[in-house]
Design a protein around this motif. Structure first.
Motif, mmCIF file in Angstrom:
data_model
loop_
_atom_site.group_PDB
_atom_site.id
_atom_site.type_symbol
_atom_site.label_atom_id
_atom_site.label_comp_id
_atom_site.label_asym_id
_atom_site.label_seq_id
_atom_site.Cartn_x
_atom_site.Cartn_y
_atom_site.Cartn_z
ATOM 1 N N ALA A 81 71.538 14.423 76.388
ATOM 2 C CA ALA A 81 71.591 13.693 75.121
ATOM 3 C C ALA A 81 72.940 13.885 74.435
ATOM 4 O O ALA A 81 73.538 12.928 73.927
ATOM 5 N N ARG A 82 73.418 15.115 74.424
ATOM 6 C CA ARG A 82 74.682 15.393 73.741
ATOM 7 C C ARG A 82 75.852 14.714 74.434
ATOM 8 O O ARG A 82 76.703 14.086 73.783
ATOM 9 N N LEU A 83 75.900 14.802 75.753
ATOM 10 C CA LEU A 83 77.020 14.228 76.480
ATOM 11 C C LEU A 83 76.972 12.711 76.459
ATOM 12 O O LEU A 83 78.018 12.051 76.424
ATOM 13 N N PHE A 84 75.764 12.131 76.455
ATOM 14 C CA PHE A 84 75.676 10.672 76.390
ATOM 15 C C PHE A 84 76.310 10.156 75.105
ATOM 16 O O PHE A 84 77.052 9.163 75.115
ATOM 17 N N ARG A 85 76.034 10.808 73.983
ATOM 18 C CA ARG A 85 76.635 10.382 72.719
ATOM 19 C C ARG A 85 78.156 10.452 72.798
ATOM 20 O O ARG A 85 78.859 9.536 72.364
ATOM 21 N N ALA A 86 78.663 11.541 73.360
ATOM 22 C CA ALA A 86 80.111 11.693 73.461
ATOM 23 C C ALA A 86 80.719 10.632 74.375
ATOM 24 O O ALA A 86 81.796 10.087 74.094
ATOM 25 N N LEU A 87 80.017 10.328 75.471
ATOM 26 C CA LEU A 87 80.538 9.367 76.432
ATOM 27 C C LEU A 87 80.605 7.963 75.846
ATOM 28 O O LEU A 87 81.610 7.250 75.997
ATOM 29 N N THR A 88 79.548 7.530 75.171
ATOM 30 C CA THR A 88 79.520 6.168 74.643
ATOM 31 C C THR A 88 80.417 6.002 73.420
ATOM 32 O O THR A 88 80.804 4.872 73.092
ATOM 33 N N GLN A 89 80.755 7.079 72.743
ATOM 34 C CA GLN A 89 81.637 6.994 71.588
ATOM 35 C C GLN A 89 83.111 7.129 71.969
ATOM 36 O O GLN A 89 83.996 6.923 71.137
ATOM 37 N N TYR A 90 83.379 7.454 73.212
ATOM 38 C CA TYR A 90 84.765 7.662 73.634
ATOM 39 C C TYR A 90 85.508 6.322 73.694
ATOM 40 O O TYR A 90 84.992 5.344 74.253
#
Length: 300
Positions: free
Chosen positions: A190-199
């Protein structure tokens, strides 16, 4: 130097076992974290360095089919970045800049000043971020099935895209991916998905000033269509070469290693991107876009 409990736990995994690859399997310790990686066993003395960067929640294991095909020509590294695969975990290693810095730390640890980087899926924004922070340390970028950004939002859309991709991949991919995803865990996902899509992948890509190859699978549901890719790539005229691999989905490094290695070799030597006549009839490579200032192909 004493080891943390987390580091000590991963030391236990160093027991001998049957190698999963023709690459040498090795360990190193970076900032107190055990990091597992694979390396060309006997690279030529003058070989160019190439590191392969894995995708979301996965280890470098699924990248091995392509990496092994290139290991005799390039000094090849396939690390499990901290928090992934067999490497130890770090609490601060779950966004794209952290993973880019971890890639630089790994190359530092191996004494590598410059390298070409090959990434799949999430590995592509990691490479783009690496080039943003360390432009003098990257020779070329190979971005295979880049992931992240608006097309993969929200999470339910990305899950749907992944569910459509799964039956398009070889069934043996599940034996590699499922254990990696289980080990990675739901909170990290969940945490990494947010970071990935906001990059800001597109913005960073257009800032790159190094030769860049983008390889897309014709059947990849995680990516927009080739026309949209061409539209995006045409916003820069300096560095991007985009090719489409017919018959491939998302995990091209695993499903089509021979074809991908062929394309990478041509790109690395500034040769025209053409299909190999020995490929099966349903597999071809097509050039979608070539930046006007991309190094011109060299004729034989």
């Amino acid at each position: 130097m004493s080891l943390s409990p987390e580091s000590a736990k991963h030391r236990v995994r160093r027991t001998p076992r049957r190698p999963a690859s023709s690459l040498a399997e090795k360990w190193t310790t970076i900032d107190g974290i055990d990091v597992f990686y694979r390396e060309s066993p006997r690279p030529p003395a003058d070989a160019r360095v190439m590191a392969h960067i894995h995708g979301f929640g996965l280890s470098g294991r699924y990248l091995l089919p392509t990496a092994e095909q290139l290991a005799d020509e390039f000094h090849t590294y396939v690390p499990d970045l901290p928090g992934f695969g067999r490497s130890g975990k770090r609490r601060d290693m779950l966004d794209i800049p952290d993973l880019a810095h971890a890639t630089a730390d790994f190359l530092d640890d191996r004494g590598v000043e410059r390298a070409s980087l090959v990434g799949n899926s999430m590995g592509c924004p990691v490479i783009i971020e690496f080039a943003h922070h360390y432009p003098d340390r990257i020779d070329r970028a190979v971005l295979v099935s880049p992931a992240g950004g608006l097309f993969n939002q929200p999470l339910r859309r990305a899950i749907g895209q992944l569910s459509r991709d799964t039956p398009r991949e070889p069934t043996r991919m599940a034996r590699v991916a499922v254990p990696d995803y289980v080990r990675f865990g739901v909170p990290s996902t969940a945490r990494l998905f947010r970071a990935l899509t906001q990059y800001p992948s597109l913005q960073r890509l257009l800032e790159l000033r190094i030769p860049t190859l983008v390889v897309l699978g014709e059947r990849d549901p995680l990516l927009p269509g080739p026309h949209r890719i061409d539209e995006i790539a045409s916003q820069t005229d300096s560095h991007v070469l985009v090719v489409l691999l017919e018959g491939a989905a998302h995990a091209i490094n695993f499903s089509h290693p021979g074809q991908l290695a062929h394309v990478i070799r041509l790109f690395m030597d500034d040769q025209p991107i053409v299909s190999d006549p020995d490929w099966p009839g349903d597999v071809r490579v097509y050039e979608v876009h070539r930046g006007k200032h991309h190094p011109p192909p060299k004729s034989d």
